[in-house]
Design an enzyme around this catalytic site. Structure first.
Site, mmCIF file in Angstrom:
data_model
loop_
_atom_site.group_PDB
_atom_site.id
_atom_site.type_symbol
_atom_site.label_atom_id
_atom_site.label_comp_id
_atom_site.label_asym_id
_atom_site.label_seq_id
_atom_site.Cartn_x
_atom_site.Cartn_y
_atom_site.Cartn_z
ATOM 1 N N GLY A 83 0.840 -1.192 0.000
ATOM 2 C CA GLY A 83 0.000 0.000 0.000
ATOM 3 C C GLY A 83 0.871 1.237 0.000
ATOM 4 O O GLY A 83 2.074 1.151 0.279
ATOM 5 N N CYS A 110 5.270 -6.158 1.554
ATOM 6 C CA CYS A 110 5.649 -4.750 1.468
ATOM 7 C C CYS A 110 5.032 -3.939 2.626
ATOM 8 O O CYS A 110 5.406 -4.150 3.761
ATOM 9 C CB CYS A 110 5.262 -4.200 0.098
ATOM 10 S SG CYS A 110 6.161 -2.718 -0.316
ATOM 11 N N TYR A 111 4.060 -3.052 2.375
ATOM 12 C CA TYR A 111 3.445 -2.331 3.504
ATOM 13 C C TYR A 111 2.891 -3.325 4.526
ATOM 14 O O TYR A 111 2.980 -3.103 5.747
ATOM 15 C CB TYR A 111 2.319 -1.406 3.025
ATOM 16 C CG TYR A 111 1.630 -0.712 4.184
ATOM 17 C CD1 TYR A 111 2.147 0.457 4.712
ATOM 18 C CD2 TYR A 111 0.483 -1.270 4.765
ATOM 19 C CE1 TYR A 111 1.545 1.078 5.806
ATOM 20 C CE2 TYR A 111 -0.128 -0.653 5.856
ATOM 21 C CZ TYR A 111 0.407 0.516 6.374
ATOM 22 O OH TYR A 111 -0.185 1.114 7.446
ATOM 23 N N HIS A 197 7.408 -8.071 -3.898
ATOM 24 C CA HIS A 197 6.069 -8.479 -4.346
ATOM 25 C C HIS A 197 6.101 -9.846 -5.034
ATOM 26 O O HIS A 197 6.502 -9.931 -6.200
ATOM 27 C CB HIS A 197 5.507 -7.429 -5.320
ATOM 28 C CG HIS A 197 5.163 -6.152 -4.641
ATOM 29 N ND1 HIS A 197 3.921 -5.900 -4.093
ATOM 30 C CD2 HIS A 197 5.919 -5.063 -4.379
ATOM 31 C CE1 HIS A 197 3.922 -4.697 -3.541
ATOM 32 N NE2 HIS A 197 5.120 -4.167 -3.694
ATOM 33 N N GLU A 199 3.566 -11.453 -6.043
ATOM 34 C CA GLU A 199 2.410 -11.613 -6.933
ATOM 35 C C GLU A 199 2.651 -11.130 -8.357
ATOM 36 O O GLU A 199 1.875 -11.441 -9.250
ATOM 37 C CB GLU A 199 1.181 -10.903 -6.330
ATOM 38 C CG GLU A 199 1.225 -9.374 -6.313
ATOM 39 C CD GLU A 199 1.977 -8.784 -5.117
ATOM 40 O OE1 GLU A 199 2.822 -9.491 -4.540
ATOM 41 O OE2 GLU A 199 1.748 -7.604 -4.784
ATOM 42 N N ASP A 255 -20.320 -13.438 -20.074
ATOM 43 C CA ASP A 255 -20.744 -13.209 -18.689
ATOM 44 C C ASP A 255 -22.247 -13.431 -18.513
ATOM 45 O O ASP A 255 -22.677 -14.119 -17.582
ATOM 46 C CB ASP A 255 -20.380 -11.791 -18.226
ATOM 47 C CG ASP A 255 -18.902 -11.490 -18.421
ATOM 48 O OD1 ASP A 255 -18.137 -12.450 -18.575
ATOM 49 O OD2 ASP A 255 -18.532 -10.309 -18.422
ATOM 50 N N LYS A 397 -12.535 -12.973 -15.155
ATOM 51 C CA LYS A 397 -13.019 -13.364 -16.485
ATOM 52 C C LYS A 397 -12.617 -14.791 -16.876
ATOM 53 O O LYS A 397 -13.430 -15.556 -17.373
ATOM 54 C CB LYS A 397 -12.479 -12.379 -17.517
ATOM 55 C CG LYS A 397 -13.063 -12.545 -18.889
ATOM 56 C CD LYS A 397 -14.360 -11.803 -18.974
ATOM 57 C CE LYS A 397 -14.884 -11.683 -20.377
ATOM 58 N NZ LYS A 397 -16.064 -10.813 -20.402
#
Ligand code: XMP
Length: 541
Positions: A83, A110-111, A197, A199, A255, A397
């Site tokens: 963040g 991180c944060y 990170h 991710e 969708d 999606k």
């Protein structure tokens, strides 16, 4: 971000959502879940996504969430996102107390790691050198289950200013980089922190780290599959709807198709779908949608052929935004008329996806400048008073596509390229007439046919034809011709926010061009659009 193929449905959200109580939108129950606490990182939803790729359900919650609001996902662990704040900022977000009280495994990123250190009695100080971008991580011992089977040094992606000066009691350092003496830490009891990170793709081994956290620290089994989602959703829809009646606007996009199929499986005849033909659809689309849903799947489908009405309303309209407005308003009228013939209706089913939810819940993440309206309906008429059913509200999606296949929808529908709600109207520059729609339908058919024949359809984000209002001179046989210019557009993209033009093979372009000028009367020249987004947009209008 809102992709296009079902915006005609999801645009209802703006009005209808206000009427839906929180309970109606309660997320599904699952047998194991990972909570992602969002401290404002642009990557929070990406973390949830990565976790689901490991077949563990995950959802993003705000830092103010209580245990009561998260417990239904049967949390096996918590990930604290990065963040923009510093732990010393006034009002900096804090890790909720229940995270520690519940004794759950925790991974702070991180944060998230700095908040862990700060709240557990260590010290965070401003870094002498800010660290952004790639760094080499060196493991330095300690409790390293997070790094099981990873090499002693590997590349990671950093983006931080503050750094750890003192570890909290009971914690040890697990790794360092040139600028971060503590780039990873752990307490041997399932609480970990990473300064980098895991991710993002720029940490190539990041997914293995997340997998180690899930499977080793949190003891997850990794059993979340589209099949589980389908059976869970069916149960939930039945509970929510009871013996109520549901309507669903079917667009032909993936969708709304998956939403309709899930509801059909759950409540059968209590569902009626309304498919509006606005006259701006592609060749054979109305027949295909009716074939798939009515004849093959046995859905209650009301087919509202309003093509003439739309074309009448569009006569003389050339401004792109005005076209969208006219189409949106007419859609509402047609939909309302079709729905009013159905008697008492209690619910509206929508194909809202997780990125739409994330976007609508964090308005600060929205792009501030409005480039195009991107909506083709203004909202659901106030007097309809419908409650919402949104079974895809927590899916991305590609997960929706998996669920679609699981439900037996044809691949060509599941992998359909996005198609804008206002349809061909925003691909016809200038006035939209039946003749020009037919001309564009024929060009579009050829483009898609050749893209499919070349095996490129699923690799390309969108490919289509545009009918310009330019006419040029040509020659055919011994005659002078004077016809329209058709532009071909093919773009690659991840999310439609940015896009690049596809380097289509010359032979494919040559076949398209040849066929278009020979098979489509009135079109005498073909060009290929080589503009990326930005500065261009995907559609021409
Ligand atoms: P642009 O042209 O803004 O398009 O780069 C980004 C994505 O959105 C689609 N699009 C729309 N979808 N109603 C929709 O439902 C609209 O008015 C609309 N305008 C653009 C476009 O096809 C692309 O996928």
């Amino acid at each position: 971000m809102a992709t296009s193929d079902d915006l005609e449905v999801s645009a209802y959200l703006e009005i209808a959502e206000g009427r839906a109580s929180e309970a109606e939108n309660e997320p599904q129950s699952v047998n194991e879940g990972i909570i992602v606490i969002d401290f404002g990182s642009q990557y929070s939803h990406l973390i949830a996504r990565r976790i689901r790729d490991l077949k563990v359900y995950s959802e993003v919650f705000t830092a103010s969430s209580t245990w009561e609001t998260v417990r239904h996902i049967n949390p096996k662990g918590v990930i604290l996102s990065g963040g923009p704040a510093s732990v010393y900022d006034p009002g900096a977000p804090r890790i909720p107390d229940w995270v520690f009280e519940r004794d759950l495994p925790v991974l702070g990123i991180c944060y998230g790691m700095q908040a862990l250190v700060h709240q557990l009695g260590g010290e965070v100080i401003p870094g002498q050198a800010q660290e952004y971008g790639s760094a080499v991580l060196h493991q330095d011992g300690g409790e390293a289950s997070l790094f099981t089977e990873l090499p002693p040094t590997f590349q990671v992606w950093m983006s931080h200013g503050d750094r750890i000066a003192t570890l909290p009691p009971g914690f040890s350092s697990l790794a360092y980089t040139e600028n971060s003496p503590v780039a990873a830490l752990g307490n041997g009891k399932g609480i970990f922190g990473l300064q980098f990170h895991p991710e993002v793709n720029h940490t190539p081994l990041g997914q293995s780290i997340l997998e180690n956290f899930l499977m080793r620290a949190c003891d997850c089994r990794g059993s979340w599959t589209p099949g589980h989602f389908v059976s869970d959703s069916i149960k939930r829809i039945q509970e929510q709807v009871g013996d109520g009646r549901v309507i669903c606007a079917l667009s032909g996009g993936v969708d709304s198709a998956v939403t309709a199929m899930l509801l059909h499986k759950a409540i059968g005849d209590q569902l009626t779908c309304i498919f509006v033909n606005n006259g701006l659809l592609r060749l054979e689309e109305p027949e295909r949608v009716q074939d798939t849903f009515k004849r093959n799947m046995g859905l209650n489908l009301v087919y509202a052929d309003a093509s003439e009405r739309f074309l009448t309303e569009l006569a003389g309209v050339i401004d792109p935004e005005q076209k969208r407005k006219v189409i949106g308003e007419e859609f509402i009228r047609v939909f309302e008329e079709a729905a009013s013939g159905l008697g008492q209706t209690d619910f509206l089913a929508q194909g809202t996806l997780y990125p739409d939810v994330i976007e609508s819940e964090t308005p600060e993440n929205r792009a501030s400048a409005r480039i195009k309206t991107h909506h083709n309906v203004g909202g659901l008429p106030e007097n309809m008073k419908l409650k919402l059913v949104e079974p895809l509200r927590y899916l991305f999606k590609d997960e929706v596509r998996q669920v679609g296949l699981e439900l037996g929808l044809p691949e060509e529908m599941v992998y359909r390229q996005p198609f804008p709600g206002p349809g061909l109207a925003i691909r016809i520059i200038g006035e939209v007439t039946l003749e020009r729609c037919d001309m564009l339908r024929a060009c579009d058919w050829i483009v898609i046919d050749e893209i499919k024949a070349a095996g490129l359809y699923q690799q390309i984000w969108q490919s289509f034809a545009v009918l310009t209002d330019n006419r040029t001179v040509g020659v055919m046989g011994d005659y002078r011709t004077y016809g329209y210019v058709c532009a071909i557009r093919a773009v690659s993209s991840e999310d439609a926010m940015t896009a690049d033009w596809v380097r289509l093979p010359y032979e494919v372009l040559a076949r398209m061009s040849n066929r278009i000028v020979n098979e489509v009367p009135g079109v005498t020249r073909v060009v290929y659009d080589i503009t990326s987004k930005p500065p261009g947009t995907i559609e021409w209008e």
